[in-house]
Design a protein around this motif. Structure first.
Motif, PDB file in Angstrom:
ATOM      1  N   ALA A   1       0.824  -1.206   0.000  1.00 49.78           N
ATOM      2  CA  ALA A   1       0.000   0.000   0.000  1.00 49.78           C
ATOM      3  C   ALA A   1       0.861   1.261   0.000  1.00 49.78           C
ATOM      4  N   GLY A   2       1.943   1.221   0.763  1.00 52.11           N
ATOM      5  CA  GLY A   2       2.818   2.388   0.828  1.00 52.11           C
ATOM      6  C   GLY A   2       3.500   2.676  -0.484  1.00 52.11           C
ATOM      7  N   LEU A   3       3.934   1.619  -1.188  1.00 58.81           N
ATOM      8  CA  LEU A   3       4.556   1.817  -2.495  1.00 58.81           C
ATOM      9  C   LEU A   3       3.556   2.383  -3.488  1.00 58.81           C
ATOM     10  N   ALA A   4       2.331   1.902  -3.430  1.00 58.23           N
ATOM     11  CA  ALA A   4       1.294   2.424  -4.319  1.00 58.23           C
ATOM     12  C   ALA A   4       1.042   3.911  -4.057  1.00 58.23           C
ATOM     13  N   ARG A   5       1.025   4.302  -2.812  1.00 58.01           N
ATOM     14  CA  ARG A   5       0.814   5.720  -2.481  1.00 58.01           C
ATOM     15  C   ARG A   5       2.014   6.572  -2.872  1.00 58.01           C
ATOM     16  N   THR A   6       3.216   5.981  -2.811  1.00 62.63           N
ATOM     17  CA  THR A   6       4.419   6.724  -3.156  1.00 62.63           C
ATOM     18  C   THR A   6       4.521   6.970  -4.653  1.00 62.63           C
ATOM     19  N   THR A   7       4.258   5.943  -5.440  1.00 62.65           N
ATOM     20  CA  THR A   7       4.397   6.053  -6.895  1.00 62.65           C
ATOM     21  C   THR A   7       3.145   6.588  -7.578  1.00 62.65           C
ATOM     22  N   GLY A   8       2.019   6.501  -6.897  1.00 65.13           N
ATOM     23  CA  GLY A   8       0.749   6.874  -7.519  1.00 65.13           C
ATOM     24  C   GLY A   8       0.639   8.307  -7.999  1.00 65.13           C
ATOM     25  N   PRO A   9       1.072   9.310  -7.223  1.00 67.44           N
ATOM     26  CA  PRO A   9       0.883  10.700  -7.654  1.00 67.44           C
ATOM     27  C   PRO A   9       1.517  11.022  -9.002  1.00 67.44           C
TER      28      PRO A   9
END
Length: 358
Positions: A144-152
């Protein structure tokens, strides 16, 4: 949400972003300091300096590859010094990092890991065995953290700038294409493509059941019937030869065998297909990479996550966070049968993009 209606000063934004990420770098360096104290790495260096990674690994009985990555990280953080292939530490560093009995400035008691006991135990044990923690073992917060980091950045640029900047790819997606997202994680990129081009079919592969579950939930929440996800490693991708586009976003350097993954991707792509690799900016040369003020943070990510995954199988190549620099990417893709290699810079501060074709 309020920032959408207020004017942003780009200079102030850049300075503030540096400040925020400096704190993340501090978190990673803090964990690296704890690892060095826990495993006696600082003490071994103090006793043997000037010392190579082989010297420290031999003195401690630990994995040379992980010891080397840790030493490089500590040099990047300027805790120790790296020069002409050997590492040293100053008397002042010894006072803070090693001398628990005599120095009133000894600081290591304050550094206690900053991560869960189970994951930390696996990281510590990897130094002894040379076998790292899998991505799955890092748990749901990692995915989840990686998704939030790369998502923007992906939401701002993937469909409008990055894919549009590749030769003929956007037109194929508009007509209806087959897309393979290898190491899809929580499905951010796959779902963005599926939403932007509803005629296109997107299939994501990831060995982590935790990540795939999050990806499926994301697709369901967005009502995307053209995005599906499979729990499987890259080497298990069938050689159908009919995919138009394959993606590996921030994941090849995490794989124990990126060479096998690229072989499988080549078999899945059509002869007119495109592979888009997104990976960390690195030159493969510490003397050049150290210009990056966040280099120590990247080494921290490597020791605690990326290199862990890359060493999670015996015989893993162990690239780590900074290991897929342009020359290495070209070397591996050429070996897999790709003949055309184009490097792109799309303004992503952390990553470069490689457009690769058969």
């Amino acid at each position: 949400m309020a920032t959408a209606t207020r004017q942003i000063d780009p200079d102030l934004l850049g300075k503030f972003a540096f400040q925020v990420w400096s704190y993340k770098q501090g978190e990673m360096v803090s964990l690296m300091l704890h690892i060095g104290d826990e495993l006696g790495l600082f003490a071994a260096l103090a006793d043997a300096q000037p010392a190579t990674s082989d010297d420290i690994a031999s003195a401690t009985g630990l994995s040379e590859r992980l010891v080397r990555e840790w030493l490089m990280g500590m040099a990047a953080a300027r805790m120790i010094t790296y020069d002409e292939g050997a590492f040293t530490m100053s008397p002042e560093a010894e006072a803070l990092l090693v001398d628990e009995e005599e120095s009133t400035q000894f600081a290591m008691g304050a550094f206690r890991g900053g991560t869960g006991d189970q994951a930390l135990d696996l990281i510590i044990d990897s130094f002894r065995t040379g076998i790292g923690m899998t991505y799955e073992q890092q748990g749901p917060r990692a995915a989840a953290g990686l998704a939030r980091t790369t998502g923007p950045f992906s939401r701002q640029a993937l469909t409008s700038t990055i894919l549009a900047g590749l030769d003929g790819v956007a037109a194929k997606l508009e007509r209806g294409a087959k897309v393979l997202d290898v190491g899809c994680g929580a499905g951010v990129s796959a779902c963005l493509i599926a939403a932007a081009w509803p005629r296109t079919e997107v299939v994501g592969f990831d060995p982590s059941e935790i990540a795939v579950t999050q990806a499926r939930e994301r697709a369901e929440d967005d009502d995307l019937e053209n995005a599906t996800f499979v729990v499987a490693g890259a080497a298990d991708i069938p050689a159908t030869g009919d995919f138009d586009l394959a993606l590996t976003f921030d994941c090849l350097h995490d794989m124990p065998r990126p060479d096998d993954a690229l072989d499988a991707i080549r078999g899945a792509l059509g002869d007119d297909g495109t592979l888009l690799i997104k990976d960390i900016r690195s030159r493969g040369d510490f003397s050049q990479d150290k210009r990056n003020p966040m280099l120590a943070m990247f080494y921290g990510f490597s020791v605690t996550s990326c290199l862990q995954s890359a060493l999670s199988e015996a015989g893993g190549l162990g690239l780590g966070t900074l290991g897929l620099y342009p020359d290495k990417a070209r070397e591996l893709t050429t070996a897999a049968g790709f003949t055309r290699f184009t490097q792109h810079d799309f303004g992503d501060a952390a990553n470069l993009y490689y457009e690769v074709r058969p």
